[in-house]
Design a protein around this motif. Structure first.
Motif, short mmCIF file in Angstrom:
data_model
loop_
_atom_site.label_atom_id
_atom_site.label_comp_id
_atom_site.label_asym_id
_atom_site.label_seq_id
_atom_site.Cartn_x
_atom_site.Cartn_y
_atom_site.Cartn_z
N ILE A 1 7.39 0.75 -2.15
CA ILE A 1 6.39 0.61 -0.60
C ILE A 1 5.08 1.42 -0.85
O ILE A 1 4.21 1.05 -0.17
N SER A 2 5.14 2.70 -1.27
CA SER A 2 4.11 3.57 -1.33
C SER A 2 3.00 2.96 -2.36
O SER A 2 1.81 2.96 -2.20
N ALA A 3 3.43 2.25 -3.26
CA ALA A 3 2.53 1.57 -4.30
C ALA A 3 2.07 0.62 -3.72
O ALA A 3 0.62 -0.06 -3.86
N ILE A 4 2.50 -0.33 -2.80
CA ILE A 4 1.92 -1.37 -1.86
C ILE A 4 0.88 -0.78 -1.19
O ILE A 4 -0.38 -1.63 -0.86
N GLY A 5 1.11 0.08 -0.41
CA GLY A 5 0.11 0.93 0.29
C GLY A 5 -1.29 0.96 -0.46
O GLY A 5 -2.20 0.79 0.05
N TYR A 6 -0.91 1.59 -1.55
CA TYR A 6 -2.30 1.95 -2.38
C TYR A 6 -2.83 0.66 -2.84
O TYR A 6 -4.46 0.59 -2.90
#
Length: 334
Positions: A65-70
């Motif tokens: 999920i954090s990688a999707i934000g980036y």
């Protein structure tokens, strides 16, 4: 009472249309559906390497999920910068100034002629090539000096690399949209006394957006997928690289590739829906046909009415009665 319908104005019988049959089309559709069903069944039950339990486990993992934000940040920031630079470059390409045209052409030549992965790799090494950023008068002591590696993070370098590469393509898209607007529109705006800004913002650009929006939407979707190449900078917190790092620990690369693909497909689908509504908004009135004017009286009724009037004015025995040779009982004058 005689029938009001004349032999020449009989009501035609309704046409009974027979639907054209396509047996081989149906057979082909059945074969395709069967192949898809067999593929899904094989992937679900006969291929343990897919490890669907691992897919469900990491699909909503915090790291994913954090990688999707980036990934979304890289896409949005890069596209905003690319669109602004693309508009500037498009105006430079259309400028009568030969210097501006040459600079814009050289920019497009470099950034469209080299692979984006090579460009991102170069931006990752910019701190080695340019160790400091100096601000001041050339050939004099700099007023301010900044360390490049401390000032520009890998995320910033990734945004710069993606934006500059994309701006070259956006420049051609914007230029094509501006050239698609008839020259007479601009001449009419000038004749009305509008300045350059009002002419572009109120006359030219609203019409050019119909041409600009579809390829721009495609470029946004392409940019979302191009973010997987920022490992060349190297920036390792976006979606693909993050799932690859997780796979390096679990030794199961296929489930993590499926996780990344699912999220890419989901975001791409949302962007496609937004592109559809934008295209429909800017295409208002284009290719619209005026509503067909329907007659107040059916054609059949008009024909029958005319036939009745003819019979009333000219009966069958009019040649025998001289008073009926002319309408309203008028006699012919000798």
């Amino acid at each position: 009472m005689s029938d009001s319908r004349t032999p020449g104005h009989e009501v035609p019988e309704p046409i009974q249309a027979i639907k054209l049959r396509h047996p081989w089309r149906n057979v082909f559709a059945v074969v395709v559906l069967a192949m898809v069903a067999l593929f899904l069944y094989d992937a679900a039950f006969n291929r343990p390497v897919y490890a669907w339990d691992e897919v469900g486990k990491y699909l909503f993992d915090v790291r994913v999920i954090s990688a999707i934000g980036y990934t979304l940040q890289l896409t949005i920031y890069s596209m905003i910068i690319a669109i602004v630079l693309g508009v500037i470059l498009a105006v430079m390409r259309l400028s009568p100034n030969p210097v501006l045209r040459s600079v814009a052409w050289a920019f497009l030549w470099v950034f469209r002629g080299t692979p984006v992965y090579v460009q991102l790799t170069f931006w990752g090494l910019v701190g080695v090539v340019y160790k400091t950023i100096d601000i001041g008068i050339p050939f004099q002591e700099p007023w301010f000096q900044f360390d490049t590696q401390a000032m520009l993070s890998y995320f910033t370098l990734a945004v710069i690399g993606l934006a500059l590469n994309e701006s070259a393509y956006m420049a051609e898209i914007v230029r094509a949209g501006l050239l698609a607007v008839d020259k007479g529109q601009e001449e009419a705006a000038v004749a009305l006394g509008l300045g350059w800004w009002h002419t572009m913002s109120r006359i030219v650009l609203p019409q050019a957006m119909r041409v600009i929006i579809p390829p721009t939407g495609n470029e946004v979707i392409s940019m979302l997928k191009t973010t997987s190449l920022v490992i060349a900078v190297p920036f390792t917190l976006e979606l693909y690289t993050r799932t690859r790092d997780i796979a390096a620990v679990t030794y199961k690369p296929v489930p993590m590739l499926i996780v990344a693909s699912i999220w890419y497909l989901l975001i791409t689908s949302i962007l496609m829906v937004g592109q559809y509504y934008l295209e429909r908004y800017f295409a208002k009135g284009v290719g619209a046909r005026p509503d067909t004017v329907k007659p107040l009286t059916p054609t059949e009724a008009v024909a029958i009415q005319r036939a009745n009037e003819t019979e009333a004015v000219a009966p069958a025995d009019r040649n025998d009665d001289p008073d009926t040779r002319w309408p309203d009982g008028e006699r012919s004058r000798s």
